[in-house]
Design a protein around this motif. Structure first.
Motif, PDB file in Angstrom:
ATOM      1  N   UNK A 161       0.845  -1.201   0.000  1.00  0.00           N
ATOM      2  CA  UNK A 161       0.000   0.000   0.000  1.00  0.00           C
ATOM      3  C   UNK A 161       0.876   1.245   0.000  1.00  0.00           C
ATOM      4  N   UNK A 162       0.437   2.269  -0.712  1.00  0.00           N
ATOM      5  CA  UNK A 162       1.197   3.508  -0.788  1.00  0.00           C
ATOM      6  C   UNK A 162       0.716   4.437   0.319  1.00  0.00           C
ATOM      7  N   UNK A 163       1.603   4.818   1.269  1.00  0.00           N
ATOM      8  CA  UNK A 163       1.168   5.641   2.410  1.00  0.00           C
ATOM      9  C   UNK A 163       0.513   6.945   1.967  1.00  0.00           C
ATOM     10  N   UNK A 164      -0.597   7.281   2.631  1.00  0.00           N
ATOM     11  CA  UNK A 164      -1.276   8.542   2.368  1.00  0.00           C
ATOM     12  C   UNK A 164      -2.152   8.551   1.142  1.00  0.00           C
ATOM     13  N   UNK A 165      -2.336   7.394   0.476  1.00  0.00           N
ATOM     14  CA  UNK A 165      -3.161   7.314  -0.731  1.00  0.00           C
ATOM     15  C   UNK A 165      -4.048   6.083  -0.666  1.00  0.00           C
ATOM     16  N   UNK A 166      -4.890   5.911  -1.667  1.00  0.00           N
ATOM     17  CA  UNK A 166      -5.696   4.720  -1.845  1.00  0.00           C
ATOM     18  C   UNK A 166      -5.127   3.854  -2.965  1.00  0.00           C
ATOM     19  N   UNK A 167      -3.831   3.973  -3.175  1.00  0.00           N
ATOM     20  CA  UNK A 167      -3.178   3.258  -4.271  1.00  0.00           C
ATOM     21  C   UNK A 167      -2.395   2.048  -3.748  1.00  0.00           C
ATOM     22  N   UNK A 168      -2.310   1.055  -4.587  1.00  0.00           N
ATOM     23  CA  UNK A 168      -1.484  -0.124  -4.341  1.00  0.00           C
ATOM     24  C   UNK A 168      -0.420  -0.216  -5.424  1.00  0.00           C
ATOM     25  N   UNK A 169       0.796  -0.522  -5.026  1.00  0.00           N
ATOM     26  CA  UNK A 169       1.885  -0.756  -5.964  1.00  0.00           C
ATOM     27  C   UNK A 169       2.087  -2.264  -6.089  1.00  0.00           C
ATOM     28  N   UNK A 170       2.003  -2.781  -7.318  1.00  0.00           N
ATOM     29  CA  UNK A 170       2.178  -4.211  -7.587  1.00  0.00           C
ATOM     30  C   UNK A 170       3.455  -4.403  -8.401  1.00  0.00           C
ATOM     31  N   UNK A 171       4.282  -5.350  -7.975  1.00  0.00           N
ATOM     32  CA  UNK A 171       5.557  -5.625  -8.638  1.00  0.00           C
ATOM     33  C   UNK A 171       5.647  -7.120  -8.914  1.00  0.00           C
ATOM     34  N   UNK A 172       5.983  -7.471 -10.129  1.00  0.00           N
ATOM     35  CA  UNK A 172       6.243  -8.873 -10.461  1.00  0.00           C
ATOM     36  C   UNK A 172       7.740  -9.056 -10.680  1.00  0.00           C
ATOM     37  N   UNK A 173       8.266 -10.114 -10.105  1.00  0.00           N
ATOM     38  CA  UNK A 173       9.682 -10.464 -10.272  1.00  0.00           C
ATOM     39  C   UNK A 173       9.778 -11.938 -10.631  1.00  0.00           C
ATOM     40  N   UNK A 174      10.832 -12.279 -11.314  1.00  0.00           N
ATOM     41  CA  UNK A 174      11.029 -13.660 -11.714  1.00  0.00           C
ATOM     42  C   UNK A 174      11.597 -14.506 -10.592  1.00  0.00           C
ATOM     43  N   UNK A 175      11.495 -15.806 -10.748  1.00  0.00           N
ATOM     44  CA  UNK A 175      12.050 -16.762  -9.788  1.00  0.00           C
ATOM     45  C   UNK A 175      13.500 -17.049 -10.165  1.00  0.00           C
ATOM     46  N   UNK A 176      14.348 -17.094  -9.157  1.00  0.00           N
ATOM     47  CA  UNK A 176      15.776 -17.305  -9.388  1.00  0.00           C
ATOM     48  C   UNK A 176      16.279 -18.406  -8.473  1.00  0.00           C
ATOM     49  N   UNK A 177      16.985 -19.373  -9.038  1.00  0.00           N
ATOM     50  CA  UNK A 177      17.624 -20.431  -8.253  1.00  0.00           C
ATOM     51  C   UNK A 177      19.064 -20.015  -7.987  1.00  0.00           C
TER      52      UNK A 177
END
Length: 686
Positions: A161-177
């Motif tokens: 959640x982004x402080x002070x807003x009604x926004x959400x930040x979504x991040x996708x990352x790859x899987x690493x071995x």
């Protein structure tokens, strides 16, 4: 000789007072111990094979799983720090906000800004983020989930959640071995799997015929790390021999407290179908030596102590056969009962000496076997030694990732650190709270004076910061190593410095078995899994040579003797990243051979147990006979000497209701018979 056949026979208790009771009880226990030695020791010596190889890889896989979890958790920390910096310089536009987060999370595949209540996509960049896969948009803290992107690949979705807003930040990352050496045997492939056994990422050659084994391992990994072994001799042929498939697994745990992510790390490979059997002599001599010592002990006590005293008891109760006794106390009591002169002590042995001499062979044998077992060096298969090298590489890789992430954090922080330096205080506090790798983070001026700080008091002495950004070691002596990362702020007049917490580095070393150390290029200790003093020099030649070989690019794991104990030693350099290469730091691991899951160690533990059990039973036999029989018999012989010397007043009481007590009553009866009877009085005639 006084016979008591006319009167009532003395009362004698059974267990634990009978002369034969200790011999029967302890003898039966020793017989069971000998049977266990005959059956268990050869079986333990012939154990091994796939199970031993699988168990030796469990630490490696567990460490790899933790390193995987650390790489996933770093994204959550970056998101938190970026959110704290956003509050310092907020951007009202969704596009500007997302651009700031894009600079803060370079490892992101895709980013999206979503309205929390409506779920409307406000902005996006990079690969499309599967917003519809978010389990819940009512998010009040950072969450991590596994989702599938549009191509069907499994990715990690981190939401904040982004402080002070009604926004959400979504991040996708790859899987690493995490990178580690796959020698081909036993390791053939490293897999990231879901609990149902589906492979989402792999490294190495994976035989599809192992899928059933992978499914079983993935299901078991939900609860804890471990290993499974497939059907014997169903794996590929290696060096002309059929092998057995194995799978070693560990769950990926993230968060604080750690929770399963729904992802497992599985090592798939093969191992020799049969372990190298031990030579039977190595176990049979233990059983043979103990059996001989047990036989000597039981025979000496039975024929040298128990039998003579029972014969003496029979004579005291009315027997007519006079015997000669080798026991000194038996000879004295027998002579006192017959009112004879006590013979000279020459050629006779005391009861105490006899019992001690009888138990001594078993005690000595147990001690010798225990010492030999402790001094025996187990045979370590090359697969286990190579596994220690892999463990050193994984530990070094985890330290390298932590160090690189430290510098990356500061560089990302610096890109958003505009304006007054004092306004960075809340963001610095957040950086400390979200990343336990730091002990303190602060901003200095060009001369090195601290302007604003978060965390503990800085250890770094005031001096001009190094130019540019990088990782540094300030001291080579002192109470605590001062290790830090630095990067200039955009104004070029201030420098951001983050001091590393040595305790955190030590916790990474503690993941591995045995004692791990982090040393610098001068072979000085910077961190250790066990207690240590900062900058202690590596003094053992084996450790020094291992570090020197690793720094030279040739890691040679092996077994060496250090301070009288044998270890598996392996070293790996903390290199592979531009920020860590100049440090020339090395991880060296030393694991005692006695802690490895080897058949030799199983035999060693069994032999030590047998020696300890035999010694304990010998002490029990000695104590039982000494307290219940030898001491009362010695006191009875003293009373018999007094009776022979004319002491008719001292009453001889039985101490215990056993054979010695019966002899006491018989001796007291003899005393009473020897008391002179008073002459009858004659009436006086008047």
């Amino acid at each position: 000789m006084v016979a008591m056949s006319a009167g009532p026979r003395p009362v004698e208790n059974g267990f634990p007072d009978g002369l034969r009771v200790p011999l029967v009880v302890v003898g039966a226990a020793l017989a069971l111990l000998m049977a266990w030695c005959v059956l268990a020791l050869p079986a333990a010596g012939q154990s091994g094979g796939p199970q031993v190889v699988a168990q030796s890889q469990e630490l490696l896989v567990n460490d790899l799983a933790r390193a995987t979890a650390d790489s996933i958790g770093d994204v959550a920390g970056d998101l938190s720090t970026a959110g704290a910096l956003y509050t310092v310089h907020p951007d009202p536009s969704p596009a500007g906000t997302l651009a700031a987060f894009t600079r803060s999370i370079p490892q992101a595949l895709g980013l999206a800004l979503v309205h929390r209540s409506s779920g409307v996509l406000l902005a996006g960049t990079g690969e499309p983020v599967p917003v519809e896969s978010l389990p819940s948009k009512d998010v009040d803290r950072i969450t991590v989930n596994l989702v599938r992107d549009q191509s069907g690949a499994t990715v990690v979705l981190t939401t904040a959640p982004l402080p002070g807003t009604q926004w959400l930040v979504l991040v996708t990352t790859g899987l690493k071995i995490p990178a580690t050496t796959l020698s081909g045997s036993p390791a053939e492939a490293l897999l990231l799997t879901t609990p149902d056994g589906q492979v989402v990422k792999s490294r190495g050659s994976f035989d599809p015929e192992y899928q059933r084994l992978v499914t079983t391992a993935s299901a078991n990994a939900v609860t804890a790390a471990g290993s499974v072994v497939g059907e014997e001799s169903t794996g590929p042929v290696v060096d002309g021999r059929r092998t057995t498939p194995i799978a070693v697994y560990a769950p990926i745990l993230t968060g604080d407290p750690a929770r399963p992510l729904g992802l497992n790390l599985v090592l798939v490979g093969s191992a020799p179908a049969h372990g190298a059997p031990q030579t039977p002599v190595e176990t049979e001599w233990v059983a043979a030596a103990l059996a001989a010592a047990v036989l000597i002990t039981l025979v000496l006590i039975g024929f040298g102590f128990v039998l003579p005293l029972r014969r003496l008891r029979g004579e005291a109760l009315g027997g007519h056969h006079r015997r000669r006794y080798r026991l000194r106390e038996a000879t004295i009591v027998s002579a006192a009962l017959r009112d004879e002169i006590i013979p000279v002590r020459r050629g006779r042995i005391s009861a105490r000496t006899l019992v001690i001499a009888a138990v001594a062979p078993l005690l000595v044998c147990s001690a010798v076997i225990g010492v030999v077992a402790r001094e025996t060096v187990p045979t370590v298969p090359d697969l286990v030694v190579q596994g220690e090298r892999g463990l050193a590489e994984v530990t070094a890789g985890a330290l390298r990732d932590q160090l690189s992430a430290t510098l990356s954090d500061l560089r990302t922080f610096a890109t958003r650190a505009n304006g007054e330096v004092a306004s960075l205080k809340p963001a610095l506090d957040n950086l400390i709270a979200q990343n336990n790798r730091y002990r303190s983070v602060y901003v200095t001026d060009a001369a090195g004076s601290v302007q604003v700080t978060a965390g503990r008091a800085p250890l770094r002495t005031t001096e001009r910061p190094p130019a540019g950004s990088g990782l540094h070691q300030q001291n080579t002596a002192g109470r605590i190593p001062v290790l830090y990362a630095s990067t200039p702020l955009p104004d070029h007049s201030h420098v951001l410095i983050g001091e590393l917490d040595v305790t955190k580095l030590s916790s990474i070393l503690r993941r591995s078995a045995g004692n791990g150390k982090l040393v610098d290029s001068g072979l000085r200790t910077l961190a250790s899994a066990d207690g240590y003093r900062a900058f202690d020099m590596l003094t053992d030649q084996a450790l020094r040579q291992s570090v020197t070989d690793a720094l030279g690019g040739v890691g040679r794991p092996g077994t060496d003797q250090i301070d009288g104990e044998w270890y598996v030693v392996a070293a790996a350099t903390v290199t592979g990243a531009p920020s860590t290469d100049p440090l020339r730091w090395t991880v060296v691991l030393q694991q005692p051979l006695t802690t490895l899951p080897l058949p030799d160690n199983v035999v060693r533990r069994y032999v030590l147990f047998a020696a300890l059990a035999a010694g304990a039973l010998a002490l029990l036999l000695l104590g039982w006979y000494h307290l219940c029989f030898v001491r009362p018999l010695r006191r009875l012989s003293v009373a018999a000497l007094g009776l022979a010397q004319g002491d008719l007043k001292t009453v001889i009481y039985p101490e215990r209701l056993n054979e010695i007590g019966t002899l006491s009553e018989c001796l007291d009866a003899a005393r009473r018979q020897r008391i002179p009877t008073a002459a009858p009085s004659v009436p006086m005639l008047v």
